[in-house]
Design a protein around this motif. Sequence first.
Motif, short mmCIF file in Angstrom:
data_model
loop_
_atom_site.label_atom_id
_atom_site.label_comp_id
_atom_site.label_asym_id
_atom_site.label_seq_id
_atom_site.Cartn_x
_atom_site.Cartn_y
_atom_site.Cartn_z
N ILE A 63 0.83 -1.21 0.00
CA ILE A 63 0.00 0.00 0.00
C ILE A 63 0.86 1.26 0.00
O ILE A 63 0.72 2.13 -0.86
N VAL A 64 1.75 1.37 0.98
CA VAL A 64 2.59 2.57 1.09
C VAL A 64 3.57 2.64 -0.08
O VAL A 64 3.74 3.70 -0.68
N GLY A 66 3.30 1.36 -3.12
CA GLY A 66 2.60 1.71 -4.35
C GLY A 66 2.22 3.17 -4.42
O GLY A 66 2.37 3.82 -5.46
N ALA A 67 1.75 3.70 -3.30
CA ALA A 67 1.36 5.11 -3.26
C ALA A 67 2.57 6.03 -3.44
O ALA A 67 2.52 7.00 -4.21
N VAL A 68 3.67 5.71 -2.76
CA VAL A 68 4.87 6.57 -2.86
C VAL A 68 5.47 6.50 -4.25
O VAL A 68 5.88 7.53 -4.81
N ALA A 70 3.92 5.85 -7.07
CA ALA A 70 3.03 6.59 -7.98
C ALA A 70 3.21 8.10 -7.82
O ALA A 70 3.32 8.84 -8.81
N LEU A 71 3.25 8.57 -6.58
CA LEU A 71 3.43 10.01 -6.35
C LEU A 71 4.81 10.49 -6.79
O LEU A 71 4.94 11.59 -7.32
N TRP A 90 10.41 11.79 0.16
CA TRP A 90 9.75 10.49 0.25
C TRP A 90 10.18 9.65 1.45
O TRP A 90 9.42 8.80 1.90
N CYS A 93 7.79 10.27 4.21
CA CYS A 93 6.47 9.73 3.81
C CYS A 93 6.42 8.22 3.96
O CYS A 93 5.41 7.66 4.41
N GLY A 97 4.06 6.82 6.77
CA GLY A 97 2.97 6.02 6.22
C GLY A 97 3.00 4.60 6.73
O GLY A 97 1.96 4.00 7.05
N SER A 98 4.19 4.03 6.83
CA SER A 98 4.32 2.65 7.34
C SER A 98 3.89 2.56 8.80
O SER A 98 3.17 1.63 9.19
N ILE A 101 -0.02 2.96 9.06
CA ILE A 101 -0.90 1.94 8.49
C ILE A 101 -0.71 0.56 9.11
O ILE A 101 -1.59 -0.29 9.03
#
Length: 128
Positions: A63-64, A66-68, A70-71, A90, A93, A97-98, A101
């Motif tokens: 999840i984290v 993939g989001a990072v 992509a951003l 990043w 982030c 994020g880790s 979540i």
Amino acid sequence: MSEADTPSLGSVLFRGLRGRCPKCGQGELFSGYLSVATQCGVCGQGFAEHDAADGPAVFGIFIVGGAVVALALILERWLSPPLWVHAVLWAPCIIGGSLAILRPIKGLTIALQHYFRSIEKPLDDQRW
């Protein structure tokens, strides 16, 4: 607990995400940040056999990560900043994020184990 008292899958999942007891929804599921409580303080449901293992960490990475990624690709495409900007931007982030979540995913995993009763009982002192 009878069949009529069994909570629905949706309520069990919501309770797990909030870090609450999957059975009653009132007690705490965790005794620390990621330490699972031995039992619920309200209904007495035991959590000793629940083991999320590496599942929450793997899902969190997907999840984290993939989001990072992509951003970062979007930022690189639009602005083309130097590499040090990516590192400074990043790294926090990913870490934040880790940490944010991991606990809800672990609670969700334990709630799913509780709902589907897929708990592995520890072996007694059996020797081969």
